[in-house]
Write an enzyme that holds these catalytic residues in place. Sequence first.
Site, PDB file in Angstrom:
ATOM      1  N   ASP A 188     123.415  -1.242   8.000  1.00  0.00           N
ATOM      2  CA  ASP A 188     124.251  -0.263   8.674  1.00  0.00           C
ATOM      3  C   ASP A 188     124.398  -0.444  10.187  1.00  0.00           C
ATOM      4  OD1 ASP A 188     123.864   0.608   6.098  1.00  0.00           O
ATOM      5  OD2 ASP A 188     123.495   2.679   6.622  1.00  0.00           O
ATOM      6  N   GLU A 421     110.573   2.089   2.704  1.00  0.00           N
ATOM      7  CA  GLU A 421     111.953   1.614   2.843  1.00  0.00           C
ATOM      8  C   GLU A 421     112.006   0.334   3.675  1.00  0.00           C
ATOM      9  OE1 GLU A 421     116.276   3.417   4.378  1.00  0.00           O
ATOM     10  OE2 GLU A 421     114.414   4.537   4.722  1.00  0.00           O
TER      11      GLU A 421
END
Length: 451
Positions: A188, A421
Site C-alpha cells: 500500500d 502481520e
Amino acid sequence: MSATDTPLAPAHAAGAVISEDDLRQQAVDVLDANWQRDHTVPSRALYPHQWSWDAAFIAVGLAHHRPERAWRDLRSLFAAQWHDGRVPHIVFDPDVSERDYFPGPAFWDAPGSSGRPGGLTTGIVQPPVHAVAAREIYLRCPDRDAARLELEWLYPRLVKQQAYLVERRDVGGDGLVSIVHPWESGLDNSPAWDNALAAVPVDLSLLRSHRRQDTQVSVHSHRPTDTDYARYIAIATAYRDGGYRDEELRERHPFLVECPSFNAILAAAELALADIAEAIGADPAPHRDRAEQVTKALAERLFDPSTGMFHARDVRTGQLSPARCVNGLVPLILPGLPEARVRSLLSVAGSPAFGLGGELPLPSYDRTAPDFDRLRYWRGPVWINVNWMLWRGLSAHGHAREAADLRTAMLTVIRRGGCHEYFDPVSGAGIGAGSFSWTAALALDLLAAPE
C-alpha cells in the site's frame, strides 16, 4: 531512521524462540480461529473481510492443514468475480457492520457480480497469485480426482481474471499491466509510489467525512500517514466515479503505475495456468507464450541497470521510481528471467540494502535509505509473503543455499515474534496485526518444505 542507527538485535531480543512443532500448532490455531463460514479473514480485528491475495497465500497453507478449506476459500473469492473478469480486492462480509471497516461497501458502491449482490465488493484488484495457489493445493491433495474437479471449476475463472488484466489494464501499451491504486499492488504505502502519488492533490478534509478505522485498532505510527490515506481516498473516488471503467484511463485517472511485482506475479500465474491446463486436458501453450511475453516486457521496461533491480514506472511521466523496494526483487520468481538479470538481483538482495543471507528476512525497503522506517507498514518492515515468493524464486533458479538461508530466517522470525502481520527489520519483533492468517499459512508451507 536509517538502518545504520541501530544494529540488528540478537535473536532472543523479541522473545523466546518456540519449537517448530509449537509453531505448527500456533499456525493451525490461527487459521482455525480466522475461518469465517466459507473463507478465512486475514485478521479478526483489523481485516474482518476476505482479501484477494491474502486468500491465495492462505490457501497455500491450508493445503497442508484443511485442503477442503483451501479450495473453499478460492471458490468463495471467485464467486465474487465481476462479469468483466476482475477479482475484487475485498469481498465484504454482509454480517460485518459498515462502522467496523473503512472504506466499506457503501463507499465503493460496486455493481453486483455473478455470485454476489451489488455493493459487497470493492472495484479494484490485487496481484493474481491465485493460479499459483491453485496449482500448489492440487499438488498437495492426496485425492487427485477431487482436486482435478476443483481445478476444472477454477480454470476458466482464472483465465478470465488474467484476460481482464492483460486486455483492459495495459494502459502503457507495452505489454505490462498498470495498477490504478496503490492498494492494488498489495504494498500500500511503499516508497515505490511516492513520485506518482505526489501528483495527486491532498485534501485532508476527506478524512473528516471518511473516518479511518485502521488507526482505531492499530498503532498510528505503523500505518500509512493521513496524507497518504487522503490520496488513497481521492484515487479510489476517481475510479469509482468513473464507473470502474478502464477505457481512457491515461486521460482521466490520477494514478497509473506499472509495478514489477504485480507483473511478475501475472507472468507466474500464466505458468501456473499452463500446469493447470495440462492437468485438466486443456492447451498450456497460450499460457506459456503469455508468460514469456510479460517476462520479456518486464525485463526490458522496468529494469534499471544503474541500481541492478526492477522499479515501478509511472505511466503518466514514463519515469522509473528511484526507490529501491522489495517489489523490485520479486521478478526472481520467474524461471524465464534472463540470467544476467537474476545475477544482478541476487547481488542487490545480498547487499546491505536488503541483507539476504543475514539473520532476518528481507525488508520491504532499502535499509540504507535515509527515509527507511522500520515500523511503518511497507516502508521498511519485513513481510513474510514477499519473502516466501523470493524463497521460491531462489529455489527455482538453483540457488539452494540462499533459499535455505531465507527459509531459516523466515521461520526464525515467526518462531520468535509469532504469526504477526509483519516484523521489525531491526529487532525481528512482531508488529501490525496479531494472529495474521497469511503468516500462519506460509509458516505451514515453509515447515513442510525439505531442509
